[in-house]
Design a protein around this motif. Structure first.
Motif, mmCIF file in Angstrom:
data_model
loop_
_atom_site.group_PDB
_atom_site.id
_atom_site.type_symbol
_atom_site.label_atom_id
_atom_site.label_comp_id
_atom_site.label_asym_id
_atom_site.label_seq_id
_atom_site.Cartn_x
_atom_site.Cartn_y
_atom_site.Cartn_z
ATOM 1 N N GLN A 137 0.808 -1.218 0.000
ATOM 2 C CA GLN A 137 0.000 0.000 0.000
ATOM 3 C C GLN A 137 0.843 1.270 0.000
ATOM 4 O OE1 GLN A 137 -3.414 0.472 -0.220
ATOM 5 N NE2 GLN A 137 -3.417 -1.697 -0.761
ATOM 6 N N ASN A 138 2.080 1.179 0.463
ATOM 7 C CA ASN A 138 2.926 2.379 0.550
ATOM 8 C C ASN A 138 4.271 2.204 -0.154
ATOM 9 O OD1 ASN A 138 3.898 0.587 2.467
ATOM 10 N ND2 ASN A 138 4.302 2.162 4.009
ATOM 11 N N ASP A 139 4.263 1.487 -1.268
ATOM 12 C CA ASP A 139 5.482 1.304 -2.054
ATOM 13 C C ASP A 139 5.805 2.627 -2.762
ATOM 14 O OD1 ASP A 139 7.471 0.643 -3.952
ATOM 15 O OD2 ASP A 139 6.592 -1.325 -4.341
ATOM 16 N N PRO A 140 6.992 3.189 -2.531
ATOM 17 C CA PRO A 140 7.322 4.463 -3.169
ATOM 18 C C PRO A 140 7.584 4.343 -4.668
ATOM 19 C CG PRO A 140 9.207 3.654 -1.922
ATOM 20 C CD PRO A 140 8.062 2.729 -1.624
ATOM 21 N N TYR A 141 7.707 3.128 -5.193
ATOM 22 C CA TYR A 141 8.035 2.938 -6.603
ATOM 23 C C TYR A 141 6.876 2.431 -7.447
ATOM 24 C CZ TYR A 141 12.610 3.545 -4.600
ATOM 25 O OH TYR A 141 13.673 4.044 -3.906
ATOM 26 N N CYS A 142 5.761 2.111 -6.805
ATOM 27 C CA CYS A 142 4.587 1.641 -7.545
ATOM 28 C C CYS A 142 3.389 1.662 -6.603
ATOM 29 C CB CYS A 142 4.818 0.229 -8.084
ATOM 30 S SG CYS A 142 3.513 -0.368 -9.182
ATOM 31 N N SER A 143 2.358 2.408 -6.964
ATOM 32 C CA SER A 143 1.164 2.455 -6.122
ATOM 33 C C SER A 143 0.499 1.077 -6.091
ATOM 34 C CB SER A 143 0.182 3.497 -6.652
ATOM 35 O OG SER A 143 -0.391 3.057 -7.879
ATOM 36 N N ALA A 144 -0.251 0.826 -5.045
ATOM 37 C CA ALA A 144 -0.978 -0.435 -4.938
ATOM 38 C C ALA A 144 -1.969 -0.571 -6.093
ATOM 39 C CB ALA A 144 -1.684 -0.530 -3.594
ATOM 40 N N GLU A 145 -2.589 0.540 -6.483
ATOM 41 C CA GLU A 145 -3.538 0.500 -7.591
ATOM 42 C C GLU A 145 -2.843 0.082 -8.887
ATOM 43 O OE1 GLU A 145 -4.877 2.803 -4.298
ATOM 44 O OE2 GLU A 145 -3.117 3.191 -5.543
ATOM 45 N N ARG A 146 -1.681 0.646 -9.141
ATOM 46 C CA ARG A 146 -0.941 0.304 -10.363
ATOM 47 C C ARG A 146 -0.468 -1.148 -10.309
ATOM 48 N NH1 ARG A 146 0.083 0.725 -15.736
ATOM 49 N NH2 ARG A 146 2.275 1.081 -16.176
ATOM 50 N N ALA A 147 0.032 -1.597 -9.161
ATOM 51 C CA ALA A 147 0.478 -2.987 -9.013
ATOM 52 C C ALA A 147 -0.684 -3.946 -9.249
ATOM 53 C CB ALA A 147 1.101 -3.204 -7.641
ATOM 54 N N SER A 148 -1.858 -3.597 -8.735
ATOM 55 C CA SER A 148 -3.036 -4.427 -8.937
ATOM 56 C C SER A 148 -3.417 -4.484 -10.422
ATOM 57 C CB SER A 148 -4.210 -3.885 -8.110
ATOM 58 O OG SER A 148 -5.370 -4.626 -8.339
ATOM 59 N N LEU A 149 -3.307 -3.362 -11.129
ATOM 60 C CA LEU A 149 -3.576 -3.341 -12.572
ATOM 61 C C LEU A 149 -2.568 -4.191 -13.340
ATOM 62 C CD1 LEU A 149 -4.522 0.408 -13.116
ATOM 63 C CD2 LEU A 149 -6.018 -1.583 -13.385
ATOM 64 N N LEU A 150 -1.283 -4.140 -12.920
ATOM 65 C CA LEU A 150 -0.277 -4.989 -13.557
ATOM 66 C C LEU A 150 -0.618 -6.462 -13.331
ATOM 67 C CD1 LEU A 150 3.023 -3.058 -12.719
ATOM 68 C CD2 LEU A 150 1.891 -3.223 -14.947
ATOM 69 N N ALA A 151 -1.003 -6.795 -12.108
ATOM 70 C CA ALA A 151 -1.381 -8.180 -11.809
ATOM 71 C C ALA A 151 -2.515 -8.626 -12.727
ATOM 72 C CB ALA A 151 -1.790 -8.318 -10.345
ATOM 73 N N ASP A 152 -3.510 -7.771 -12.881
ATOM 74 C CA ASP A 152 -4.647 -8.098 -13.744
ATOM 75 C C ASP A 152 -4.194 -8.292 -15.200
ATOM 76 O OD1 ASP A 152 -7.538 -8.441 -14.060
ATOM 77 O OD2 ASP A 152 -7.413 -6.580 -15.217
ATOM 78 N N SER A 153 -3.367 -7.383 -15.697
ATOM 79 C CA SER A 153 -2.868 -7.484 -17.077
ATOM 80 C C SER A 153 -2.070 -8.760 -17.291
ATOM 81 C CB SER A 153 -1.988 -6.273 -17.410
ATOM 82 O OG SER A 153 -2.733 -5.089 -17.396
ATOM 83 N N TRP A 154 -1.275 -9.120 -16.308
ATOM 84 C CA TRP A 154 -0.415 -10.292 -16.430
ATOM 85 C C TRP A 154 -1.130 -11.602 -16.106
ATOM 86 C CZ3 TRP A 154 3.997 -7.586 -13.273
ATOM 87 C CH2 TRP A 154 4.625 -6.625 -14.097
ATOM 88 N N GLY A 155 -2.377 -11.527 -15.651
ATOM 89 C CA GLY A 155 -3.103 -12.734 -15.260
ATOM 90 C C GLY A 155 -2.594 -13.313 -13.958
#
Length: 185
Positions: free
Chosen positions: A128-146
Motif C-alpha cells: 500500500q505504501n510502495d514508493p516505486y509503484c502504487s498499490a492500484e498500479r500494481a493491482s492493474l499490472l497483476a490483472d494485465s499479467w493474469g
C-alpha cells in the motif's frame, strides 16, 4: 522443486544484505540471476541474460522477481517461446513502475511495460505504501499479467528496509507456485 530450479531476479541495484531475496539465496540455495550491470540496467542485456539462464536450466524453473525483475519477467515472457515451455510459475514482488516519469528518468529504456497475460501461473505481491509503484498500479499490472494479486499492506518496497527477514508470507506463496509446478512435471 529443487533449489536450483528457483531463479531469483533482483531489481535495479541488486538485492543487498537483509533483503529477503538474499536471505533466501543464503538459506535455501536459490540461484540469483547475475546481471552485467546492476546500476545501469539495459533491458536488452537483462532480457538476454534471463533467456540464457532459462534455456540452460536442466529442468523447468520458477522465477522469483523483485522490482525491476518483475518488469523484466513480463518483457521477457512476451518475447521468448521458452517462457511457456520452461517456466512453471513466477512470484512477482513490488514491481517498479518504470512508466512513471521519475523512474523512467532514473532507469531509461524500460518503458513501455509489457502488459500481456503471462504464459505461466503468477502471483504479484504489492504494498500500500510502495514508493516505486502504487498499490492500484500494481493491482492493474497483476490483472494485465493474469497474476493473482496479494496485498502485503504497508510494507514499503518489500525490500531490506521492510524488515521482513526470510519473509514467511513470500515463502508460503512460493510453495504454492512450486506445488503447481511439480504437478505440471
Amino acid at each position: 522443486m529443487q533449489s536450483s530450479s528457483i531463479k531469483l531476479l533482483p531489481g535495479w541495484q541488486n538485492s543487498g544484505p537483509g533483503h529477503w531475496q538474499t536471505v533466501w539465496e543464503e538459506e535455501f540455495g536459490y540461484e540469483r540471476v547475475q546481471q552485467h550491470d546492476w546500476m545501469r540496467p539495459k533491458r536488452g542485456d537483462w532480457t538476454a541474460r534471463l533467456q540464457d539462464v532459462v534455456v540452460d536450466a536442466q529442468e523447468p524453473v520458477v522465477l522469483v522477481a523483485h522490482s525491476l525483475g518483475c518488469i523484466l519477467t513480463a518483457w521477457w515472457a512476451a518475447h521468448s517461446p521458452q517462457a511457456a515451455q520452461k517456466v512453471r510459475g513466477a512470484l512477482l514482488v513490488a514491481p517498479g513502475d518504470v512508466e512513471r516519469p521519475d523512474l523512467a528518468e532514473l532507469i531509461p529504456g524500460w518503458s513501455p511495460i509489457a502488459l500481456q497475460k503471462l504464459p505461466f501461473p503468477a502471483i504479484l505481491v504489492g504494498s500500500q505504501n510502495d514508493p516505486y509503484c502504487s498499490a492500484e498500479r500494481a493491482s492493474l499490472l497483476a490483472d494485465s499479467w493474469g497474476a493473482r494479486w496479494v496485498d502485503q499492506g504497508n510494507c514499503g518496497h518489500i525490500n531490506a528496509e521492510s524488515g521482513l527477514g526470510n519473509w514467511p508470507l513470500g515463502q508460503g506463496l512460493l510453495a504454492e507456485l512450486s506445488a503447481v509446478a511439480a504437478a505440471k512435471n
